[in-house]
Design a protein around this motif. Structure first.
Motif, PDB file in Angstrom:
ATOM      1  N   SER A   1      53.606  30.832  39.703  1.00  0.00           N
ATOM      2  CA  SER A   1      52.741  29.719  39.303  1.00  0.00           C
ATOM      3  C   SER A   1      51.302  30.011  39.724  1.00  0.00           C
ATOM      4  O   SER A   1      51.053  30.850  40.601  1.00  0.00           O
ATOM      5  CB  SER A   1      53.213  28.428  39.955  1.00  0.00           C
ATOM      6  N   THR A   2      50.379  29.310  39.125  1.00  0.00           N
ATOM      7  CA  THR A   2      48.963  29.475  39.478  1.00  0.00           C
ATOM      8  C   THR A   2      48.745  29.196  40.961  1.00  0.00           C
ATOM      9  O   THR A   2      48.028  29.942  41.633  1.00  0.00           O
ATOM     10  CB  THR A   2      48.110  28.542  38.597  1.00  0.00           C
ATOM     11  N   ASP A   3      49.387  28.150  41.474  1.00  0.00           N
ATOM     12  CA  ASP A   3      49.240  27.852  42.907  1.00  0.00           C
ATOM     13  C   ASP A   3      49.731  29.011  43.774  1.00  0.00           C
ATOM     14  O   ASP A   3      49.073  29.401  44.743  1.00  0.00           O
ATOM     15  CB  ASP A   3      50.046  26.588  43.279  1.00  0.00           C
ATOM     16  N   GLU A   4      50.891  29.526  43.420  1.00  0.00           N
ATOM     17  CA  GLU A   4      51.430  30.647  44.213  1.00  0.00           C
ATOM     18  C   GLU A   4      50.486  31.844  44.200  1.00  0.00           C
ATOM     19  O   GLU A   4      50.241  32.485  45.218  1.00  0.00           O
ATOM     20  CB  GLU A   4      52.791  31.093  43.643  1.00  0.00           C
TER      21      GLU A   4
ATOM     22  N   LEU B   1      47.324  39.105  37.950  1.00  0.00           N
ATOM     23  CA  LEU B   1      47.072  39.388  39.370  1.00  0.00           C
ATOM     24  C   LEU B   1      48.318  39.832  40.137  1.00  0.00           C
ATOM     25  O   LEU B   1      48.253  40.791  40.904  1.00  0.00           O
ATOM     26  CB  LEU B   1      46.415  38.180  40.058  1.00  0.00           C
ATOM     27  N   PRO B   2      49.481  39.164  39.932  1.00  0.00           N
ATOM     28  CA  PRO B   2      50.654  39.618  40.688  1.00  0.00           C
ATOM     29  C   PRO B   2      51.013  41.085  40.405  1.00  0.00           C
ATOM     30  O   PRO B   2      51.429  41.811  41.317  1.00  0.00           O
ATOM     31  CB  PRO B   2      51.762  38.669  40.212  1.00  0.00           C
ATOM     32  N   LEU B   3      50.814  41.523  39.163  1.00  0.00           N
ATOM     33  CA  LEU B   3      51.098  42.926  38.859  1.00  0.00           C
ATOM     34  C   LEU B   3      50.117  43.838  39.605  1.00  0.00           C
ATOM     35  O   LEU B   3      50.488  44.914  40.080  1.00  0.00           O
ATOM     36  CB  LEU B   3      51.003  43.178  37.348  1.00  0.00           C
ATOM     37  N   ALA B   4      48.872  43.380  39.728  1.00  0.00           N
ATOM     38  CA  ALA B   4      47.879  44.155  40.460  1.00  0.00           C
ATOM     39  C   ALA B   4      48.177  44.148  41.951  1.00  0.00           C
ATOM     40  O   ALA B   4      48.015  45.159  42.638  1.00  0.00           O
ATOM     41  CB  ALA B   4      46.482  43.596  40.190  1.00  0.00           C
ATOM     42  N   ILE B   5      48.642  43.003  42.453  1.00  0.00           N
ATOM     43  CA  ILE B   5      48.994  42.922  43.873  1.00  0.00           C
ATOM     44  C   ILE B   5      50.133  43.892  44.156  1.00  0.00           C
ATOM     45  O   ILE B   5      50.155  44.577  45.181  1.00  0.00           O
ATOM     46  CB  ILE B   5      49.392  41.480  44.270  1.00  0.00           C
TER      47      ILE B   5
ATOM     48  N   ARG C   1      41.018  23.134  37.586  1.00  0.00           N
ATOM     49  CA  ARG C   1      41.609  22.277  38.606  1.00  0.00           C
ATOM     50  C   ARG C   1      41.422  22.855  39.994  1.00  0.00           C
ATOM     51  O   ARG C   1      41.308  22.140  40.980  1.00  0.00           O
ATOM     52  CB  ARG C   1      43.104  22.114  38.312  1.00  0.00           C
ATOM     53  N   ASP C   2      41.435  24.190  40.083  1.00  0.00           N
ATOM     54  CA  ASP C   2      41.381  24.845  41.384  1.00  0.00           C
ATOM     55  C   ASP C   2      40.208  25.824  41.385  1.00  0.00           C
ATOM     56  O   ASP C   2      40.224  26.828  40.668  1.00  0.00           O
ATOM     57  CB  ASP C   2      42.706  25.584  41.630  1.00  0.00           C
ATOM     58  N   ILE C   3      39.227  25.522  42.200  1.00  0.00           N
ATOM     59  CA  ILE C   3      37.998  26.325  42.206  1.00  0.00           C
ATOM     60  C   ILE C   3      38.279  27.786  42.534  1.00  0.00           C
ATOM     61  O   ILE C   3      37.528  28.679  42.136  1.00  0.00           O
ATOM     62  CB  ILE C   3      36.981  25.706  43.205  1.00  0.00           C
ATOM     63  N   ARG C   4      39.399  28.046  43.211  1.00  0.00           N
ATOM     64  CA  ARG C   4      39.714  29.430  43.570  1.00  0.00           C
ATOM     65  C   ARG C   4      39.984  30.298  42.341  1.00  0.00           C
ATOM     66  O   ARG C   4      39.893  31.518  42.397  1.00  0.00           O
ATOM     67  CB  ARG C   4      40.922  29.475  44.514  1.00  0.00           C
ATOM     68  N   MET C   5      40.348  29.647  41.234  1.00  0.00           N
ATOM     69  CA  MET C   5      40.572  30.398  39.991  1.00  0.00           C
ATOM     70  C   MET C   5      39.358  31.221  39.602  1.00  0.00           C
ATOM     71  O   MET C   5      39.467  32.255  38.932  1.00  0.00           O
ATOM     72  CB  MET C   5      40.888  29.436  38.839  1.00  0.00           C
ATOM     73  N   ARG C   6      38.193  30.718  40.011  1.00  0.00           N
ATOM     74  CA  ARG C   6      36.945  31.375  39.657  1.00  0.00           C
ATOM     75  C   ARG C   6      36.913  32.850  40.060  1.00  0.00           C
ATOM     76  O   ARG C   6      36.290  33.668  39.401  1.00  0.00           O
ATOM     77  CB  ARG C   6      35.821  30.614  40.371  1.00  0.00           C
TER      78      ARG C   6
ATOM     79  N   MET D   1      46.522  35.219  46.952  1.00  0.00           N
ATOM     80  CA  MET D   1      45.203  35.867  46.999  1.00  0.00           C
ATOM     81  C   MET D   1      44.454  35.471  48.274  1.00  0.00           C
ATOM     82  O   MET D   1      43.716  36.277  48.838  1.00  0.00           O
ATOM     83  CB  MET D   1      44.379  35.496  45.766  1.00  0.00           C
ATOM     84  N   ASP D   2      44.661  34.218  48.690  1.00  0.00           N
ATOM     85  CA  ASP D   2      44.006  33.759  49.919  1.00  0.00           C
ATOM     86  C   ASP D   2      44.423  34.578  51.135  1.00  0.00           C
ATOM     87  O   ASP D   2      43.690  34.664  52.116  1.00  0.00           O
ATOM     88  CB  ASP D   2      44.371  32.284  50.188  1.00  0.00           C
ATOM     89  N   LYS D   3      45.646  35.134  51.046  1.00  0.00           N
ATOM     90  CA  LYS D   3      46.156  35.880  52.204  1.00  0.00           C
ATOM     91  C   LYS D   3      45.585  37.284  52.294  1.00  0.00           C
ATOM     92  O   LYS D   3      45.756  37.947  53.324  1.00  0.00           O
ATOM     93  CB  LYS D   3      47.685  35.980  52.103  1.00  0.00           C
ATOM     94  N   ILE D   4      45.007  37.761  51.219  1.00  0.00           N
ATOM     95  CA  ILE D   4      44.541  39.147  51.246  1.00  0.00           C
ATOM     96  C   ILE D   4      43.070  39.259  50.847  1.00  0.00           C
ATOM     97  O   ILE D   4      42.704  39.984  49.916  1.00  0.00           O
ATOM     98  CB  ILE D   4      45.420  40.044  50.326  1.00  0.00           C
TER      99      ILE D   4
END
Lengths: 622, 622
Positions: free
Chosen positions: B198-201, B174-178, B408-413, B206-209
Motif C-alpha cells: 500500500s502507499t502507506d507501507e 519503489l518497492p522493486l527499487a528497495i 493526501r500524504d506530503i511524503r509522496m512528493r 522509505m522513512d526508515k531508509i
C-alpha cells in the motif's frame, strides 16, 4: 490588419519604472474594460440586468462588497511587501524577470474578461485564431517554412521540453511499429537502420500508409513498447533539471540520459559529442536525440547549433541519425535580432548596416563586443532542427505563464495526436480540439491574446523585438564592463569582482573575492552571504538597493569546466578538487532602460555604493 | 488576516451579465493599479523617471503609442466579434464556461503587474506563500489532514492528471527499487507482494531508509526500469482523452490502460471493476491504479468513490492494492457544499438544516431532487484517496488557466521530486524551488493570487463556495425540469426534448427527436444541426439567442451504456447497433444567476423561442 509600423520607441511600450506611462496604461485599460462592458450590455439588449439597483443597495450586497474590499487591502499589502522590484531601471541584476510589455499586460487583462479556453475552437474562436497566428509567427522567427511548420503556446519551457522529447520518442519508435504493421515498407532494414531513419524519411513513409496510420501509432512507443530500445538522450553537462524531469516523465528514464561535457566557456563540446555518439554506435546503441541550448539558464551561453547540425549531416551519411531539440526557452526571441525588415536572416556582412538603420545598439563598440560569428552561426542553424522551445515569458517580455514550442514539420504532430488530422475546422486549418494535439488541455485564451498583441506591436525582426533584444544585450554588456574593473575596500580588505566569461547573451555571471584569498570555501561563503543581503533572504526587499541571484557550479553537474575560471582568480587545482564547487553570482540583464549610457552611468554610481554596503554586511558573516 | 465574513451575496461577486457591477470592478481595478504605480514610484524615490516629459512629447513616442492604440482597436474588435457570450444570465447552456469571479479577475490583473514566477520562492515570495496557502485550503476542502497533505496549482486538469499517474508510477516501483538497494527491508516478499504494497507501507518504509532514498529513487521507474511490470491503469469507459495522453506520455503506455464499463447512468460499474481486478490478479497482473471521476466532462456524473475505496479495503485484506486518483477537475469545488461553517463534513441528516441556515438553495424541492446519498457518499470518500485533480478554472469560477492537484500524504512528493526535501525555506515549509517538486517549471504568481483571493472572499465551505455550487446546481435542475416537458411544433412536426439522465451535478444532457422518428441517424443529424445553429458553427455568435454544445456517445467509447436511453426514446436495439452512436446536446449550467426563479422563468420563455428558431433551421437541413 497590416499596419504601417512606425520606428518603434521602446519607451512607449512599458509602464515605466516610476510609472511614467501610467496615463497611457490606464487609458487603454479603461478603453478595453469599457468596450467589454458595452459588449455585455449590447448582447441581446432586450435582456434586463439581473442585479438591480435595489440589490446593490441591500445590506448583504454592501457587506459582501466591503468584505471583498478588505481582501483587496490585504492582497495589495502582501504584493507590495513581498514582491521583487524588477521594474527598477538599474538596481535589479538577478533573476530572469523585469518589466513586461504594457501591451501584453493589457491584452491579457482584456481577453481574460472573455475567458476563452483555447483547448477547443468552439469555446474561443477569436483567441484560438490568435494562438494559431502566434505559432506561425514564432515559426517564421526560426525561419521554418510557412505552411510546413507549426507551433503553439504552452504553459512554460518545462512543458515545451517535455513535449519535445515526447515528439522525439514517438517518432523514433514509428519505424519499429511500421515493421510490425506494414513490414513491406521497411523490408530489408535492420533494427539499427530502423532506429536511425531520419525524421524526414519517417514522415515520408507515414505519408505512404495513411490507412494504417492509426494502427502504426497504436504500436508505437505510446503503447508502452520499445522505450528501452530508443537509445540515449544527450544533453549538455550544465543540465537543466527540466531535462531530468522530462526523461523521467516520458518513460525513457534517467538511465537513458547522458551529459556531454561543456568546454570552459560552458558550450557543449561538439567533438566530445561526436566521440560519444561513435562509441555508442559501436555498441549499436542509438541516439534518441540531442538537446542544444540557446541561452543556458545559469550562464546565458548559446550552444553551437550549427556544428551540431553539421555533425548530424556528417553522421547521417554513415547511417547514424538523431533528433535535435533546441531548448531556446530563454534565448529564442533573440533570433529576431538577426531578421531584417522582411524577416530574412541577415547576411553576416550586412548586419552593421541593418542594425545601424534600425538603431539596434546605441554603442557600436558594445555591439562588436557581443556579436561573434559563433553566436550568429548558432542562431542561423536553428531553422534545421526538428523542434524548438521558446518562452514568450522570458525574452518575449510577456507576463507569466507563456511558453511555446515550434516544430519544423507539421506532420510530426501525428506522432503525438489523439485524433486524425482531419479534425480541423474547414478552411481555418485550426484544430477543433487543440488539446488533442498538445500536452495540455484547457489553456487561457488570454495568453494567446497577450502573445499575439505583443507580436503585432513589436514585429519579430530587427524593427521590433530585435531592437528590444539589442537594448537588453547592450545593458548586459554595460554591466559586464562595469564589473570588470570593480574593486572595493571593505574593512581594510580589497575585494575584487571577477566576471565569469564573456556572455553570449544578456546573462552576466561574476564572483567577488578578497585579494589574495586562496580559500575557495571562504570565497563561496562571501558570495553566498552577498547574495543573501542582495535578495529577499536577508534584506528588507523594499529598502534594498541592489539585487542579484546566485547559483553553484559543482563537479557533479559541471565537471571541471569551471576550473579554468577558478584558477584564473587565484585558486589551485587542489583547492578546486577539495571544495568541488564555486558559488556564482548571476545577473540576467533584462531592463529595457539600462542600455542608455546616461541611465547606466547614473545607476552605476548608485549600485556601486549599494554593493559596497552589502559586501560590508557579507564580510561580517564569513 | 482572519475576517469576520458576512453572509455572502453572490450578486456582489461578478461583473454582471449587463456589467451591473462595472463601477465596483473599476473602483477596485484602479485602486490596485494605482497602488502598484505608487509602489514603483516609492521604491528608492531618489531614482528619477527614465522616461521624461520630453521623451513622451517626441514624435517617435507618439507614433509608437498610436501604433499600440491601433493594435488595441483590432484586438478589441476581434474579441467582441469572435467570443462567446458566456456572461449571459440565461442564454448560454453549453461549454463549461461562464462569468468568473470578479475578485479573481482583479487579483490576477493586480498580481500580473508584479509578474512573480512561482517556480522559485526567490522570485515571488508573496505569491509563493499564496500558492502554498491555496494548496492547503484545497486539501482541507478534501478533508485531507492538515500538516500531512499538500497541494499546488498547475496549468490545468490534464497536467494534474499526468502528475497523478506520475506519482502512482514512481511510487509503485519503489518497492522493486528497495529490493535492489536495501533488500533487507523487503526480505521474503515476492514480486507480487512488492507490487501490492500500500502507499502507506511504501512511505513508511522509505522513512526508515533516509540515507538510501536517493539511490532507491535512482532505481525506481524514473530510471526507465519496470514500466512494463507495474500493471494496469483502470479508467471509466467514458474515458477522457487526457487519460490516454497521460498513459502515453508517462510511458506505461496505452496497452496498460483498460476501460471499466459504466452503467446506464454513466458511473463506473464497481462490480465489474472488482471482477476485472480479480481476473488480473489471477494472472498475477497488478493494478497500477484506478481513476474515479467526480464530474465526468460529458455527463457530469460522479463515480462511486466510496464503493471504490471500500473495494480497495476489501481487496487489500487479500493482498491486492491499487492507487486511487480522483479526477475531480470538474467537480472538485463541489465538495465545499458538504462542509459546514467549521469546514467539517456535514452529517447526512444535518444537511437540510445547514443548507437552510446558509441559504444554499432557494427551492428545497430542487435540492431534494439533486441530493442523493450516492452523491453524498462519493464526496465523503474523497478524503481517502491518494491524489485528486481539482481545477479552479472550472467550478472555482476562476479564469483560465488554473488547475490543481492535492496529495493526501506530503511524503509522496519525494517519489517525483528532484531535490532532497530539505531544500525548503527555513520555517516557511515552502520549497525554494517549487519546480523541482512538480511537473511544470515557471508558473504565474498571478494565478496563485487569483485562487488565493477567491478563497479569501469565498470560504471553501457552505458559507462561500458551497453557496455558489448550490446556485449552479439549482440552475441546472431548473434547466433540466424545463427540458423535461418541452415540445415544439416545427413545420407541422412535433419535436420532443429528452433529457439524458438525472444529473449528479450541474451538467444537463439532452436530445431532440421528431415524434415517431425511429431513424437514429436522422435524430443524430437533427441534433448536430441544432448544435451548429446554436454555436459559432452556423450562427452569427453575437446575434444568436441560445447556445449549447454537443458530444457523441459512440460504441467504441461508451459500449452499450447509452442503449437504455436510446430505447427509452423509441429506437430499437437493432437501430442502435446499426448507427453505433447517439449525438447528445450538452449544457453545463454555470450561470450564477439562473437559479433565481424569476430570472429563470424570464429566460425560459425567451430561450424556448430561440430553440424553436434554431430547430426550424436545423430541420431544413435533415
Amino acid at each position: 490588419m497590416n499596419y504601417q509600423i512606425p520606428e518603434i520607441d521602446l519607451k512607449a511600450l512599458f509602464i515605466g519604472h516610476k510609472g511614467e506611462n501610467a496615463d497611457l496604461f490606464k487609458e487603454l485599460l479603461l478603453k478595453m474594460v469599457d468596450e467589454h462592458i458595452g459588449w455585455r450590455q449590447n448582447y441581446q439588449p432586450q435582456d434586463l440586468p439581473v442585479i438591480t439597483p435595489f440589490d446593490k443597495d441591500s445590506s448583504s450586497f454592501k457587506n459582501t462588497a466591503n468584505h471583498m474590499r478588505s481582501v483587496f487591502d490585504e492582497l495589495s499589502s502582501k504584493l507590495r511587501t513581498e514582491s521583487m522590484p524588477w521594474h527598477t531601471a538599474g538596481r535589479f541584476w538577478g533573476h530572469m524577470n523585469s518589466e513586461t510589455l504594457m501591451p501584453s499586460i493589457l491584452a491579457y487583462t482584456s481577453a481574460m474578461l472573455w475567458n476563452g479556453n483555447n483547448v477547443a475552437y468552439e469555446s474561443s474562436p477569436g483567441t484560438s485564431q490568435m494562438e494559431e497566428e502566434a505559432g506561425h509567427q514564432l515559426c517564421k522567427m526560426m525561419s521554418y517554412k510557412a505552411g510546413e511548420s507549426w507551433g503553439h503556446i504552452c504553459a512554460d519551457g518545462s512543458i515545451a521540453n517535455l513535449e519535445g522529447i515526447w515528439y522525439a520518442r514517438n517518432l523514433k519508435s514509428l519505424p519499429l511499429a511500421i515493421k510490425e504493421v506494414a513490414p513491406e515498407h521497411v523490408e530489408g532494414k535492420s533494427e539499427w537502420e530502423l532506429l536511425n531513419m531520419s525524421t524526414d524519411e519517417i514522415l515520408d513513409l507515414m505519408d505512404k500508409i495513411p490507412e494504417q496510420m492509426d494502427e502504426v501509432k497504436a504500436k508505437s512507443a505510446r503503447s508502452g513498447r520499445y522505450l528501452n530500445k530508443l537509445g540515449k538522450w544527450l544533453i549538455p553537462q550544465t543540465k537543466h533539471y527540466s531535462w531530468l524531469k522530462s526523461a523521467d516523465i516520458i518513460g525513457v528514464g534517467l538511465d537513458a540520459v547522458e551529459a556531454i561535457d561543456v568546454d570552459s566557456s560552458y558550450h557543449m563540446d561538439i567533438e566530445k559529442l561526436e566521440t560519444r555518439i561513435r562509441e555508442l554506435a559501436a555498441e549499436q546503441i542509438p541516439v534518441l536525440g540531442v538537446v542544444g541550448v540557446v541561452g543556458s539558464t545559469e550562464e546565458g551561453q548559446i550552444d553551437h547549433i550549427d556544428k551540431m547540425v553539421a555533425l548530424r549531416e556528417k553522421l547521417q551519411a554513415e547511417g547514424i541519425y538523431f533528433y535535435i531539440h533546441v531548448d531556446a526557452a530563454y534565448g529564442g526571441y533573440a533570433r529576431a535580432i538577426f531578421l531584417d525588415e522582411n524577416d530574412e536572416f541577415i547576411p553576416y556582412n550586412k548586419i552593421d548596416e541593418v542594425f545601424e538603420r534600425n538603431h539596434v545598439f546605441t554603442d557600436k563598440k558594445l555591439q562588436d563586443e557581443w556579436l561573434t560569428e559563433d553566436v550568429y552561426n548558432a542562431f542561423d542553424a536553428m531553422s534545421k532542427v526538428e523542434s524548438i522551445t521558446i518562452d514568450p515569458h522570458k525574452m518575449g517580455y510577456i507576463p507569466y505563464a507563456a511558453g511555446a514550442i515550434v516544430i519544423r514539420d507539421i506532420r510530426m504532430r501525428d506522432a503525438i495526436s489523439y485524433f486524425a488530422t482531419y479534425v480541423f475546422e474547414k478552411g481555418a486549418d485550426i484544430p477543433a480540439l487543440l488539446g488533442a494535439y498538445i500536452l495540455e488541455g484547457s489553456k487561457a485564451g488570454a495568453t494567446a491574446a497577450a502573445v499575439w498583441t505583443a507580436h503585432k506591436v513589436l514585429p519579430l525582426n530587427v524593427t521590433g523585438y530585435g531592437k528590444l533584444m539589442g537594448a537588453s544585450l547592450e545593458g548586459a554588456y554595460r554591466f559586464y564592463n562595469f564589473l570588470k574593473d570593480l574593486k572595493f575596500n571593505v574593512n581594510g580588505k580589497v575585494i575584487i569582482c571577477h566576471p565569469l566569461t564573456k556572455p553570449d547573451f544578456n546573462m552576466v555571471d561574476y564572483t567577488f573575492n578578497e585579494e589574495g584569498n586562496t580559500d575557495l570555501e571562504r570565497m563561496n561563503k562571501l558570495n553566498h552571504e552577498f547574495f543573501n543581503y542582495s535578495s529577499y533572504v536577508k534584506s528588507d526587499i523594499y529598502s534594498n538597493e541592489f539585487f542579484t541571484s546566485h547559483t553553484d557550479f559543482a563537479i557533479p553537474d559541471y565537471g571541471h569546466s569551471p576550473l579554468e575560471y577558478v584558477k584564473g582568480i587565484g585558486f589551485s587545482e587542489e583547492e578546486w578538487n577539495r571544495v568541488e564547487k564555486v558559488t556564482i553570482l548571476r545577473a540576467c540583464a533584462l531592463s529595457p532602460y539600462a542600455h542608455d549610457p546616461e541611465v547606466f552611468e547614473d545607476y552605476a554610481a548608485k549600485i556601486k555604493n549599494a554593493i559596497q554596503e552589502n559586501l560590508e554586511k557579507a564580510v561580517m558573516e564569513i
